[in-house]
Each structure stands twice: as C-alpha cells, then as structure tokens.
Design a protein around this motif. Structure first.
Motif, mmCIF file in Angstrom:
data_model
loop_
_atom_site.group_PDB
_atom_site.id
_atom_site.type_symbol
_atom_site.label_atom_id
_atom_site.label_comp_id
_atom_site.label_asym_id
_atom_site.label_seq_id
_atom_site.Cartn_x
_atom_site.Cartn_y
_atom_site.Cartn_z
ATOM 1 N N PRO A 42 0.825 -1.214 0.000
ATOM 2 C CA PRO A 42 0.000 0.000 0.000
ATOM 3 C C PRO A 42 0.851 1.253 0.000
ATOM 4 N N PRO A 43 0.487 2.232 -0.806
ATOM 5 C CA PRO A 43 1.258 3.490 -0.859
ATOM 6 C C PRO A 43 0.877 4.407 0.296
ATOM 7 N N GLU A 44 1.649 5.439 0.483
ATOM 8 C CA GLU A 44 1.348 6.434 1.498
ATOM 9 C C GLU A 44 0.404 7.487 0.911
ATOM 10 N N VAL A 45 -0.686 7.741 1.619
ATOM 11 C CA VAL A 45 -1.687 8.700 1.142
ATOM 12 C C VAL A 45 -1.084 10.087 0.922
ATOM 13 N N PRO A 46 -0.251 10.622 1.818
ATOM 14 C CA PRO A 46 0.336 11.945 1.556
ATOM 15 C C PRO A 46 1.141 12.005 0.260
ATOM 16 N N LEU A 47 1.826 10.896 -0.091
ATOM 17 C CA LEU A 47 2.576 10.866 -1.344
ATOM 18 C C LEU A 47 1.625 10.966 -2.527
ATOM 19 N N LEU A 48 0.526 10.223 -2.479
ATOM 20 C CA LEU A 48 -0.457 10.288 -3.560
ATOM 21 C C LEU A 48 -1.035 11.697 -3.674
ATOM 22 N N ARG A 49 -1.317 12.300 -2.537
ATOM 23 C CA ARG A 49 -1.891 13.650 -2.559
ATOM 24 C C ARG A 49 -0.930 14.643 -3.216
ATOM 25 N N ARG A 50 0.355 14.549 -2.891
ATOM 26 C CA ARG A 50 1.325 15.471 -3.483
ATOM 27 C C ARG A 50 1.430 15.268 -4.990
ATOM 28 N N ARG A 51 1.436 14.020 -5.425
ATOM 29 C CA ARG A 51 1.487 13.756 -6.864
ATOM 30 C C ARG A 51 0.241 14.289 -7.561
ATOM 31 N N ALA A 52 -0.919 14.084 -6.938
ATOM 32 C CA ALA A 52 -2.171 14.563 -7.526
ATOM 33 C C ALA A 52 -2.204 16.082 -7.600
ATOM 34 N N GLU A 53 -1.722 16.741 -6.573
ATOM 35 C CA GLU A 53 -1.699 18.213 -6.576
ATOM 36 C C GLU A 53 -0.769 18.749 -7.658
ATOM 37 N N GLY A 54 0.377 18.106 -7.836
ATOM 38 C CA GLY A 54 1.295 18.542 -8.891
ATOM 39 C C GLY A 54 0.692 18.366 -10.275
ATOM 40 N N LEU A 55 -0.018 17.247 -10.475
ATOM 41 C CA LEU A 55 -0.648 17.003 -11.770
ATOM 42 C C LEU A 55 -1.803 17.978 -12.003
ATOM 43 N N GLU A 56 -2.557 18.265 -10.968
ATOM 44 C CA GLU A 56 -3.654 19.228 -11.093
ATOM 45 C C GLU A 56 -3.117 20.606 -11.484
ATOM 46 N N ALA A 57 -1.963 20.989 -10.937
ATOM 47 C CA ALA A 57 -1.366 22.281 -11.281
ATOM 48 C C ALA A 57 -0.985 22.336 -12.762
ATOM 49 N N LEU A 58 -0.481 21.215 -13.307
ATOM 50 C CA LEU A 58 -0.166 21.170 -14.731
ATOM 51 C C LEU A 58 -1.432 21.331 -15.573
ATOM 52 N N VAL A 59 -2.481 20.619 -15.178
ATOM 53 C CA VAL A 59 -3.738 20.702 -15.915
ATOM 54 C C VAL A 59 -4.248 22.138 -15.947
ATOM 55 N N ALA A 60 -4.169 22.820 -14.818
ATOM 56 C CA ALA A 60 -4.674 24.202 -14.745
ATOM 57 C C ALA A 60 -3.907 25.125 -15.686
ATOM 58 N N GLN A 61 -2.621 24.873 -15.879
ATOM 59 C CA GLN A 61 -1.815 25.735 -16.755
ATOM 60 C C GLN A 61 -2.261 25.653 -18.216
ATOM 61 N N PHE A 62 -2.716 24.470 -18.644
ATOM 62 C CA PHE A 62 -2.948 24.234 -20.069
ATOM 63 C C PHE A 62 -4.420 24.049 -20.422
ATOM 64 N N ASP A 63 -5.316 24.267 -19.473
ATOM 65 C CA ASP A 63 -6.744 24.067 -19.724
ATOM 66 C C ASP A 63 -7.312 25.309 -20.425
ATOM 67 N N VAL A 64 -7.153 25.343 -21.744
ATOM 68 C CA VAL A 64 -7.500 26.534 -22.532
ATOM 69 C C VAL A 64 -8.474 26.140 -23.637
ATOM 70 N N GLN A 65 -9.531 26.931 -23.782
ATOM 71 C CA GLN A 65 -10.464 26.787 -24.907
ATOM 72 C C GLN A 65 -10.539 28.112 -25.661
ATOM 73 N N ILE A 66 -10.665 28.022 -26.970
ATOM 74 C CA ILE A 66 -10.823 29.199 -27.817
ATOM 75 C C ILE A 66 -12.195 29.111 -28.475
ATOM 76 N N GLY A 67 -12.960 30.191 -28.402
ATOM 77 C CA GLY A 67 -14.312 30.164 -28.933
ATOM 78 C C GLY A 67 -14.596 31.295 -29.903
ATOM 79 N N LEU A 68 -15.456 31.016 -30.865
ATOM 80 C CA LEU A 68 -15.996 32.003 -31.790
ATOM 81 C C LEU A 68 -17.516 31.901 -31.755
ATOM 82 N N THR A 69 -18.189 32.998 -31.968
ATOM 83 C CA THR A 69 -19.654 33.016 -31.944
ATOM 84 C C THR A 69 -20.173 33.606 -33.245
ATOM 85 N N LEU A 70 -21.215 32.987 -33.769
ATOM 86 C CA LEU A 70 -21.885 33.525 -34.950
ATOM 87 C C LEU A 70 -23.202 34.168 -34.526
ATOM 88 N N GLN A 71 -23.354 35.427 -34.864
ATOM 89 C CA GLN A 71 -24.594 36.147 -34.600
ATOM 90 C C GLN A 71 -25.348 36.352 -35.913
#
Length: 350
Positions: A194-223
């Motif tokens: 079994p892994p250590e929960v704090p280790l998993l949490r740190r890895r998850a937080e680091g990955l979440e930070a990467l996701v936040a950096q690149f979570d970009v959408q570009i939109g256009l609207t037709l009226q």
C-alpha cells in the motif's frame, strides 16, 4: 515441585515448540514466495553470493508507485535476468506513470477469472470521479488483459488516475481506493504494497497544477444578421460544410486521425458557438485555422457575423494575433511532457 508445576512446565514447552514451528513455516513460505517472484535459484533468495556482484541483486523490476512525472517507469535488467512484463496497453487504458497510481497484487496461487471478477467488482464501482482500472497478466498469451471468467491469473494491476480537468485525487478518495484494493487482496489471497496517502496527494496536486496551466479553450460566436437562427437552416449549413453530427444541437469537425478538431453547437439562445479545446487536439492539424475557416463559411451561408465572447467582430486576420500565443502554449505543454492531442493529453482533459 508439584504435579501442577510439571503440567505448567510441559504446557509451556509445547507452546514454545508450536511458536517455533509456526515461525519456521512462515519463513519457508516467505522464501518460497520470494523465489517464485524473483525467479532466483534454489538457494535462499535473501542471500546474494559475494562473487556475483551487485547485478545479482537486481532481480525483476516491479511496477513502481513513485515514478517521476514524465518518466516511462522502465529500467533495463541485467543480461540473463528475468525482464518485467510489458506495461499494459489495452483499448480502454494504457498505464501512464505520470497519470496513474498503479498497485500490483501478487496472488499466492493462480485464481480463476470468476473469482477475480467478483473480487474486483466493488473496486471498479468505486464512488470516485477519477477512472479506476483493473488488468490481469495472462501467462499463456504473455500480455495484460481484462479479467475473463475463463482465465486463470496470479498477478493483477489496480490503478486510479491521479487528476484530470474535473478534479484531483484527495485523501478520502485515495484511502477508499487503497481500502478497496486491500479487500481484493484479502479475497484473492494476494500481497500488495500500500502506498502512502500523503505521497499520492502530493502527486495529484502537482498534476492538477499542470492541468490548470494548459486548460484553454478558444471560442468564436456567430450572430445572425437579424432575428435568430432557424435550426433547420443551421442543420443544412453545417452539413454543407461537412460537419459530423455529435448529438443534439452539436456537430464536430474531425481530423485525418478521426479525432475531433473543434465543435459547433446551437445554444438555447439560438447562438452558434464554435469551440476549440486546445490541449486535446494535435497541433499539426492546425485546428485554429480550420475553425476560423468553418466560421467564415457558416457566416456566409447563414448571413451572420463572427464575434468574440464580448460581441466584438472578429476579422479573419485575427488569427495572426492568436497563433503566437497558441504556439507558446504548445511549447510549454511539450516541456511538461504533454504532447497536445496525445492520449496523455486526452486523458488529462477529458
């Protein structure tokens, strides 16, 4: 000494002999398991001959929890040593050391597929927003497979993704996952680390930070030029430019690889929205130019104008101002070992 003293002494001797015998039995059991796992010779696998050198202790490489983000988790074994099983690559899941927490379960004996499916059912139904997978090693086919009721397995992998754009693995979810894997291990008479929960949490937080950096959408609207869009006319227009129905009032433009480049949807307010989910589309497909071209075609067919989120007109030349920032984002993603449009990117931004 009285008879009672002799009786107590005899009982103590019997208990000591039982404890000694149980300890020796446990020792032999552990040695046998280590020998089977490491594939070593008949001598005690815990003792490495001095003349063998350090390479003799290498043994087989087991799956590792703590692989660093971006690494492939692989190591080369010494010549003649048993190599690890190839990592799982199944249609529904491919193990990724950056994204996954993977736990190996080593059964003391081969277990039939029905028992494996029954034991892992609760794990696969775990109340968690992140994907959970279970695969088993098929010794006959020499590959990882989804457990089948006709198979026999002595090794399983249980995995959970650490983060995606919807959230990350927290302490509660990690504890639930580890507890569920523990129940599977008990049911199948298997060992796991079994892994250590704090280790998993740190890895998850680091990955979440990467996701936040690149979570970009570009939109256009037709009226529309006047009034609102007629849904029937919108359907004809999107079909005319070769968009594929995506369910409801939504359509897709796919690239040569079959993956979506961008989407078009008719909102409840009868506005036509074109959306590019930047990280999940390969840069080589030039999705931004494809979306601008589609917007221009639809504008002509529907007598509409292209605007941004604030209702300001978007000229065709605006793409020249957007592309440098988009290329910079792509380079940052690659530097973080996330290729735009790759399976890793699609899993992170699903």
């Amino acid at each position: 000494m009285t008879e009672l003293h002799f009786a107590l002494l005899g009982a103590a001797v019997v208990v000591l002999l039982l404890v000694f015998g149980w300890s020796k039995w446990q020792e032999r059991r552990q040695v046998r398991q280590l020998r089977e796992r490491l594939g070593g010779p008949e001598h005690d696998p815990l003792v490495v001959p001095l003349q063998a050198g350090p390479a003799a202790a290498a043994g087989r490489i087991e799956p590792r929890l703590g692989d660093l983000p971006g690494g492939d988790g692989s190591q080369a074994g010494a010549p003649g040593m048993e190599q690890p099983h190839p990592r799982p690559q199944l249609p529904g899941w491919t193990e990724d050391p950056m994204l996954d927490c993977v736990l190996e379960l080593r059964c003391t004996h081969a277990v039939d597929g029905v028992a494996v499916i029954d034991a892992t059912g609760a794990l696969l139904r775990l109340d968690c927003a992140l994907p959970v997978h279970v695969v088993a090693w098929d010794a006959r086919a020499e590959q990882w497979v989804l457990p089948d009721r006709f198979g026999f397995y002595s090794e399983l992998l249980a995995s959970i993704q650490l983060a995606n754009r919807s959230g990350k693995l927290g302490d509660i979810e990690a504890s639930k996952f580890i507890s569920a894997v523990q129940q599977v291990a008990v049911a199948l008479d298997a060992d796991f680390d079994p892994p250590e929960v704090p280790l998993l949490r740190r890895r998850a937080e680091g990955l979440e930070a990467l996701v936040a950096q690149f979570d970009v959408q570009i939109g256009l609207t037709l009226q529309p030029g006047e009034g609102v869009f007629n849904p029937t006319q919108v359907h004809k227009a999107v079909q005319a430019i070769g968009l594929e129905a995506g369910g409801g009032q939504r359509w897709l433009r796919r690239g040569e690889d079959g993956q979506p480049l961008f989407s078009v949807r008719l909102t409840a307010e009868f506005r036509l929205m074109l959306e590019l989910d930047v990280p999940v589309v390969a840069a080589a497909a030039q999705p931004l130019r494809a979306m601008f071209a589609a917007a221009a075609e639809l504008a002509v067919l529907l007598n509409a104008r292209v605007v941004d989120d604030h209702g300001r007109p978007v000229a065709p030349g605006s793409i020249e101002a957007i592309e440098p920032a988009l290329q910079a984002l792509y380079e940052k993603m690659r530097a973080a070992d996330i290729e735009p449009g790759s399976e890793r990117a699609r899993r992170l931004f699903s």
